[in-house]
Each structure stands twice: as structure tokens, then as C-alpha cells.
Design a protein around this motif. Structure first.
Motif, PDB file in Angstrom:
ATOM      1  N   LYS A  94       0.817  -1.218   0.000  1.00 53.70           N
ATOM      2  CA  LYS A  94       0.000   0.000   0.000  1.00 53.70           C
ATOM      3  C   LYS A  94       0.852   1.269   0.000  1.00 53.70           C
ATOM      4  CE  LYS A  94      -4.303   1.626   1.723  1.00 53.70           C
ATOM      5  NZ  LYS A  94      -5.155   1.789   2.853  1.00 53.70           N
ATOM      6  N   SER A  95       1.863   1.289   0.854  1.00 56.79           N
ATOM      7  CA  SER A  95       2.630   2.535   1.019  1.00 56.79           C
ATOM      8  C   SER A  95       3.511   2.862  -0.196  1.00 56.79           C
ATOM      9  CB  SER A  95       3.496   2.448   2.271  1.00 56.79           C
ATOM     10  OG  SER A  95       4.419   1.400   2.104  1.00 56.79           O
ATOM     11  N   ILE A  96       3.690   1.910  -1.087  1.00 56.79           N
ATOM     12  CA  ILE A  96       4.570   2.197  -2.245  1.00 56.79           C
ATOM     13  C   ILE A  96       3.804   2.195  -3.575  1.00 56.79           C
ATOM     14  CG2 ILE A  96       6.715   1.388  -1.176  1.00 56.79           C
ATOM     15  CD1 ILE A  96       6.358  -1.233  -2.785  1.00 56.79           C
ATOM     16  N   LEU A  97       2.463   2.168  -3.499  1.00 52.75           N
ATOM     17  CA  LEU A  97       1.665   2.030  -4.734  1.00 52.75           C
ATOM     18  C   LEU A  97       1.947   3.110  -5.768  1.00 52.75           C
ATOM     19  CD1 LEU A  97      -1.907   0.871  -3.658  1.00 52.75           C
ATOM     20  CD2 LEU A  97      -0.237  -0.341  -5.072  1.00 52.75           C
ATOM     21  N   ASN A  98       2.255   4.328  -5.288  1.00 53.47           N
ATOM     22  CA  ASN A  98       2.448   5.427  -6.251  1.00 53.47           C
ATOM     23  C   ASN A  98       3.906   5.649  -6.630  1.00 53.47           C
ATOM     24  OD1 ASN A  98      -0.298   5.991  -6.494  1.00 53.47           O
ATOM     25  ND2 ASN A  98      -0.243   7.021  -4.497  1.00 53.47           N
ATOM     26  N   GLN A  99       4.779   4.802  -6.085  1.00 58.91           N
ATOM     27  CA  GLN A  99       6.199   4.957  -6.420  1.00 58.91           C
ATOM     28  C   GLN A  99       6.533   4.284  -7.757  1.00 58.91           C
ATOM     29  OE1 GLN A  99       7.648   4.591  -1.871  1.00 58.91           O
ATOM     30  NE2 GLN A  99       9.283   4.359  -3.374  1.00 58.91           N
ATOM     31  N   PHE A 100       7.653   4.749  -8.346  1.00 51.08           N
ATOM     32  CA  PHE A 100       8.116   4.147  -9.595  1.00 51.08           C
ATOM     33  C   PHE A 100       9.249   3.170  -9.283  1.00 51.08           C
ATOM     34  CE2 PHE A 100       5.646   7.583 -11.056  1.00 51.08           C
ATOM     35  CZ  PHE A 100       5.193   7.220 -12.316  1.00 51.08           C
ATOM     36  N   PRO A 101       9.425   2.124 -10.106  1.00 52.63           N
ATOM     37  CA  PRO A 101      10.409   1.080  -9.788  1.00 52.63           C
ATOM     38  C   PRO A 101      11.794   1.613  -9.421  1.00 52.63           C
ATOM     39  CG  PRO A 101       9.078   0.375 -11.619  1.00 52.63           C
ATOM     40  CD  PRO A 101       8.649   1.774 -11.295  1.00 52.63           C
ATOM     41  N   LEU A 102      12.225   2.672 -10.098  1.00 57.46           N
ATOM     42  CA  LEU A 102      13.566   3.211  -9.854  1.00 57.46           C
ATOM     43  C   LEU A 102      13.783   3.614  -8.393  1.00 57.46           C
ATOM     44  CD1 LEU A 102      15.896   3.698 -11.862  1.00 57.46           C
ATOM     45  CD2 LEU A 102      15.246   6.116 -11.866  1.00 57.46           C
ATOM     46  N   THR A 103      12.684   3.972  -7.717  1.00 57.55           N
ATOM     47  CA  THR A 103      12.808   4.470  -6.337  1.00 57.55           C
ATOM     48  C   THR A 103      12.651   3.342  -5.299  1.00 57.55           C
ATOM     49  OG1 THR A 103      10.458   4.883  -6.066  1.00 57.55           O
ATOM     50  CG2 THR A 103      11.743   6.643  -7.087  1.00 57.55           C
ATOM     51  N   LEU A 104      12.521   2.095  -5.753  1.00 58.42           N
ATOM     52  CA  LEU A 104      12.280   0.988  -4.812  1.00 58.42           C
ATOM     53  C   LEU A 104      13.559   0.218  -4.522  1.00 58.42           C
ATOM     54  CD1 LEU A 104       9.035  -0.500  -6.442  1.00 58.42           C
ATOM     55  CD2 LEU A 104       9.173   1.129  -4.545  1.00 58.42           C
ATOM     56  N   SER A 105      13.601  -0.423  -3.350  1.00 58.10           N
ATOM     57  CA  SER A 105      14.736  -1.309  -3.037  1.00 58.10           C
ATOM     58  C   SER A 105      14.545  -2.622  -3.795  1.00 58.10           C
ATOM     59  CB  SER A 105      14.767  -1.599  -1.537  1.00 58.10           C
ATOM     60  OG  SER A 105      13.693  -2.462  -1.205  1.00 58.10           O
ATOM     61  N   GLY A 106      15.612  -3.444  -3.832  1.00 63.07           N
ATOM     62  CA  GLY A 106      15.535  -4.741  -4.522  1.00 63.07           C
ATOM     63  C   GLY A 106      14.403  -5.603  -3.982  1.00 63.07           C
ATOM     64  N   GLY A 107      14.287  -5.632  -2.639  1.00 64.56           N
ATOM     65  CA  GLY A 107      13.248  -6.453  -2.015  1.00 64.56           C
ATOM     66  C   GLY A 107      11.851  -5.958  -2.367  1.00 64.56           C
ATOM     67  N   GLN A 108      11.688  -4.618  -2.366  1.00 58.64           N
ATOM     68  CA  GLN A 108      10.371  -4.052  -2.729  1.00 58.64           C
ATOM     69  C   GLN A 108      10.026  -4.390  -4.182  1.00 58.64           C
ATOM     70  OE1 GLN A 108      11.343   0.006  -1.656  1.00 58.64           O
ATOM     71  NE2 GLN A 108       9.920  -0.038   0.077  1.00 58.64           N
ATOM     72  N   LYS A 109      11.016  -4.249  -5.059  1.00 54.55           N
ATOM     73  CA  LYS A 109      10.759  -4.540  -6.480  1.00 54.55           C
ATOM     74  C   LYS A 109      10.332  -5.997  -6.657  1.00 54.55           C
ATOM     75  CE  LYS A 109      14.264  -1.490  -8.206  1.00 54.55           C
ATOM     76  NZ  LYS A 109      15.559  -1.372  -8.796  1.00 54.55           N
ATOM     77  N   GLN A 110      11.002  -6.895  -5.942  1.00 52.92           N
ATOM     78  CA  GLN A 110      10.666  -8.306  -6.115  1.00 52.92           C
ATOM     79  C   GLN A 110       9.301  -8.624  -5.513  1.00 52.92           C
ATOM     80  OE1 GLN A 110      11.943  -9.247  -8.470  1.00 52.92           O
ATOM     81  NE2 GLN A 110      13.089 -11.130  -8.340  1.00 52.92           N
ATOM     82  N   ARG A 111       8.919  -7.890  -4.457  1.00 51.53           N
ATOM     83  CA  ARG A 111       7.565  -8.074  -3.907  1.00 51.53           C
ATOM     84  C   ARG A 111       6.529  -7.659  -4.944  1.00 51.53           C
ATOM     85  NH1 ARG A 111       8.442  -4.874   1.115  1.00 51.53           N
ATOM     86  NH2 ARG A 111       6.293  -4.156   1.064  1.00 51.53           N
ATOM     87  N   VAL A 112       6.802  -6.536  -5.619  1.00 51.71           N
ATOM     88  CA  VAL A 112       5.861  -6.066  -6.653  1.00 51.71           C
ATOM     89  C   VAL A 112       5.834  -7.083  -7.807  1.00 51.71           C
ATOM     90  CG1 VAL A 112       5.310  -4.225  -8.296  1.00 51.71           C
ATOM     91  CG2 VAL A 112       6.302  -3.651  -6.068  1.00 51.71           C
ATOM     92  N   ALA A 113       7.033  -7.555  -8.203  1.00 52.30           N
ATOM     93  CA  ALA A 113       7.098  -8.501  -9.323  1.00 52.30           C
ATOM     94  C   ALA A 113       6.329  -9.788  -8.986  1.00 52.30           C
ATOM     95  CB  ALA A 113       8.553  -8.821  -9.655  1.00 52.30           C
ATOM     96  N   LEU A 114       6.446 -10.235  -7.739  1.00 44.03           N
ATOM     97  CA  LEU A 114       5.712 -11.450  -7.341  1.00 44.03           C
ATOM     98  C   LEU A 114       4.207 -11.197  -7.375  1.00 44.03           C
ATOM     99  CD1 LEU A 114       7.895 -12.742  -4.369  1.00 44.03           C
ATOM    100  CD2 LEU A 114       7.348 -14.004  -6.440  1.00 44.03           C
ATOM    101  N   ALA A 115       3.802 -10.056  -6.802  1.00 40.29           N
ATOM    102  CA  ALA A 115       2.370  -9.724  -6.794  1.00 40.29           C
ATOM    103  C   ALA A 115       1.861  -9.644  -8.237  1.00 40.29           C
ATOM    104  CB  ALA A 115       2.142  -8.397  -6.073  1.00 40.29           C
ATOM    105  N   ARG A 116       2.644  -9.006  -9.107  1.00 41.38           N
ATOM    106  CA  ARG A 116       2.201  -8.832 -10.498  1.00 41.38           C
ATOM    107  C   ARG A 116       2.046 -10.183 -11.203  1.00 41.38           C
ATOM    108  NH1 ARG A 116       5.654  -5.737 -14.965  1.00 41.38           N
ATOM    109  NH2 ARG A 116       6.757  -7.703 -14.767  1.00 41.38           N
TER     110      ARG A 116
END
Ligand SMILES: Nc1ncnc2c1ncn2[C@@H]1O[C@H](COP(=O)(O)OP(=O)(O)OP(=O)(O)O)[C@@H](O)[C@H]1O
Length: 289
Positions: A122-144
Motif C-alpha cells: 500500500k505505502s509504495i503504490l504510487n512509487q516508480f520502480p527506480l525508487t524501490l529497493s531490490g526487495g520491494q521490487k521483487q515483492r511487486v514482481a511477485l504480486a504482479r
């Protein structure tokens, strides 16, 4: 029911591929084997990126590939979610847009909300991938990859680039995802602890063949556990003090100092890889988590 029986030979390669897998749906499979054994090739054949020369792939009564009947569904027609080590998010879309893009047109948006909650996005929904940590990006990739609720989820070392703490957290998310959606999952990993934690069955691959399909304890205890400690370590430095030779070893993320025989001490230098074994098996174990 999963039924895979395919044969393939790459030009200019000595490895003949011959994968035979009979399995059940909704299971979490670990794909394990040496580097070059054929693990990624298996996932690439299942998803349709590599077309084998012979054989069949049948997933839940649907024929994805049958060489004799000339059936070969393109990757986009195979119901598959994929996550690899590199976070393949669309860089010009926010997290929310990345997730929405993956949602099939007629599907209920409720699944998106569930995933955002489950994966704590929820807290990162409006962020762009470039601004995310590796772990956050992989969480998004898994969810996607789960948004479209695919028949198979193919994960090629998705946690390999993360540090240990993040890796453990992501394993928990993966576990929760599987409990919630029961997607049939194939996870390539070299991490035995990860396999124990997540997988119900290990598909062992060696030289392009499936050599075993067993539970993690049956497979790894038969293969690896010899009743003694054995670690692979990197030598950080060797200090020669009088007749003592003290070697600093990096084991996982821990640094351990050991005194070694002068004969061995003289042969070691930093960056060497060594195997450390102990003969006596009386470990002291403290629970820390
Ligand atoms: N497109 C290709 N053309 C020729 N040979 C290939 C191709 N893809 C894979 N191979 C060969 O097939 C074998 C298996 O490769 P694969 O990448 O599946 O191994 P892997 O088990 O995933 O290894 P790693 O753990 O290092 O990723 C290797 O010998 C590789 O060189």
C-alpha cells in the motif's frame, strides 16, 4: 495433473535434454541442480520460450505442446506467471500501474486489493520502480505475476540478488502467496534452507535429466547430510603469528577465525575457497528466531 515428457538437443551443446515430470497441481516444486544442469531450460520449455524437438506438455488436461500433433501454444496463451532474478517491472509505470496492467480486462479488481494487502504494498503504490529497493521490487514482481492467477508460477532464482534478511522476508511472502492462492509453483533455487521452507517436492535435475522427484527431507538427507558439519568458506586473510596461523573465514555472512596447521596456513591466501568440516558432532544450538 501436470504431465511433462520432452526431449531436446541444442545445436553446439553436448547436453541432451530429457525431462519427464508427472506431478499434481497446486503444489510448490523446487527445481534443484548444479549450474548448467538444465533448470532454466526446463522453465523455458514449460513457458514456451524454447520449443523442444519431441514430446508433450499437458497441464490440467490442456495440451500446451504436442510435437506429434503439431500443437505449440505461444507463451502468451499458456497461463503462466514468471519472476526472474532481475526485476522486470515497467520503469515508466508506478507500482499500481504495473499491477493494473497485469490484470486481465474482465477480471475482478478485488484480487489486486488482496495482493496489495498480502504483500504489504500500500505505502509504495504510487512509487516508480527506480525508487524501490531490490526487495520491494521483487515483492511487486511477485504480486504482479499472481494478479492474473496463472495455472503455473515459474520462479527462476527470484531471491538470489537479495541480502539474507530480505531473502528470508520474501520467503515468508512467497509462503503466504502459496497458502492464499495455491498456485502450482516451480522455484529454481540453490538455497537448501529455502527449499526446505517452501517446497513440497524437489525436482532434481542433472545433465539435462530429471533424476528424482522427492520431498526435501528425502532428497537432501539422502544427498547432502552426512552427520557432520561441512561449510564452504572464503578466506579473508591469514595471519602468521610465531608458530600460529590464524585464518579469517567468511561462512555465509559470518566471519569466523580458526587456528590452522602451519603446513596448511602457508598454502592459504585471501580469496581462496575452502571446505570446513568438523569431525565431532556435538553442536550447541541456540534458538535466535
Ligand atoms: N539456447 C541455448 N543454446 C545452446 N545451449 C543452451 C541454450 N540454453 C541452454 N543451453 C545449454 O543447456 C545446458 C543447461 O543450461 P541451463 O541454463 O538450463 O542450466 P541451469 O541449470 O539453469 O544453470 P544455472 O544454475 O547456472 O543457471 C547448458 O549446458 C547450457 O549451455
Amino acid at each position: 495433473m501436470i504431465s511433462i515428457d520432452v526431449q531436446h538437443k541444442f545445436p553446439n551443446s553436448n547436453t541432451s535434454i530429457n525431462f519427464k515430470i508427472e506431478g499434481e497441481l497446486q503444489r510448490f516444486y523446487g527445481v534443484y541442480g548444479h549450474s548448467g544442469a538444465g533448470k532454466s531450460t526446463l522453465l523455458n520449455i514449460i513457458c514456451g520460450f524454447i520449443t523442444p524437438q519431441k514430446g508433450k506438455i499437458i497441464i490440467n488436461d490442456e495440451i500446451w505442446f504436442d510435437a506429434t500433433k503439431n500443437i505449440n501454444l505461444p507463451p502468451q496463451k499458456r497461463s503462466i506467471g514468471m519472476v526472474f532474478q532481475d526485476y522486470a517491472l515497467f520503469p515508466n509505470m508506478s507500482v499500481k500501474e504495473n499491477l493494473e496492467y497485469a490484470l486481465p480486462k474482465k477480471k475482478d479488481k478485488a484480487v489486486l486489493q488482496d495482493l496489495v494487502e498480502l504483500m504489504e504494498l500500500k505505502s509504495i503504490l504510487n512509487q516508480f520502480p527506480l525508487t524501490l529497493s531490490g526487495g520491494q521490487k521483487q515483492r511487486v514482481a511477485l504480486a504482479r505475476s499472481v494478479v492474473q492467477q496463472p495455472k503455473l508460477l515459474l520462479l527462476d532464482e527470484p531471491l538470489a540478488a537479495l541480502d539474507q534478511e530480505m531473502r528470508l522476508r520474501l520467503q515468508d511472502y512467497l509462503q503466504q502467496l502459496h497458502q492464499q492462492y495455491r498456485l502450482t509453483t516451480f522455484l529454481i533455487s540453490h538455497d537448501i534452507a529455502e527449499m526446505y521452507k517452501l517446497c513440497q517436492q524437489i525436482i532434481a535435475i542433472d545433465s539435462g535429466k530429471v533424476t528424482a522427484i522427492k520431498s526435501p527431507s528425502e532428497f537432501f538427507q539422502g544427498q547432502k547430510l552426512h552427520g557432520k558439519f561441512q561449510f564452504t568458506a572464503k578466506v579473508l586473510d591469514v595471519i602468521h603469528q610465531d608458530i600460529m596461523h590464524v585464518v579469517s573465514l567468511l561462512i555465509g555472512e559470518e566471519i569466523v577465525r580458526v587456528v590452522v596447521d602451519p603446513e596448511l596456513g602457508h598454502t592459504l591466501k585471501s580469496h581462496d575457497t575452502v571446505v570446513v568440516t568438523t569431525k565431532a558432532f556435538q553442536p550447541i544450538i541456540h534458538k535466535i528466531g
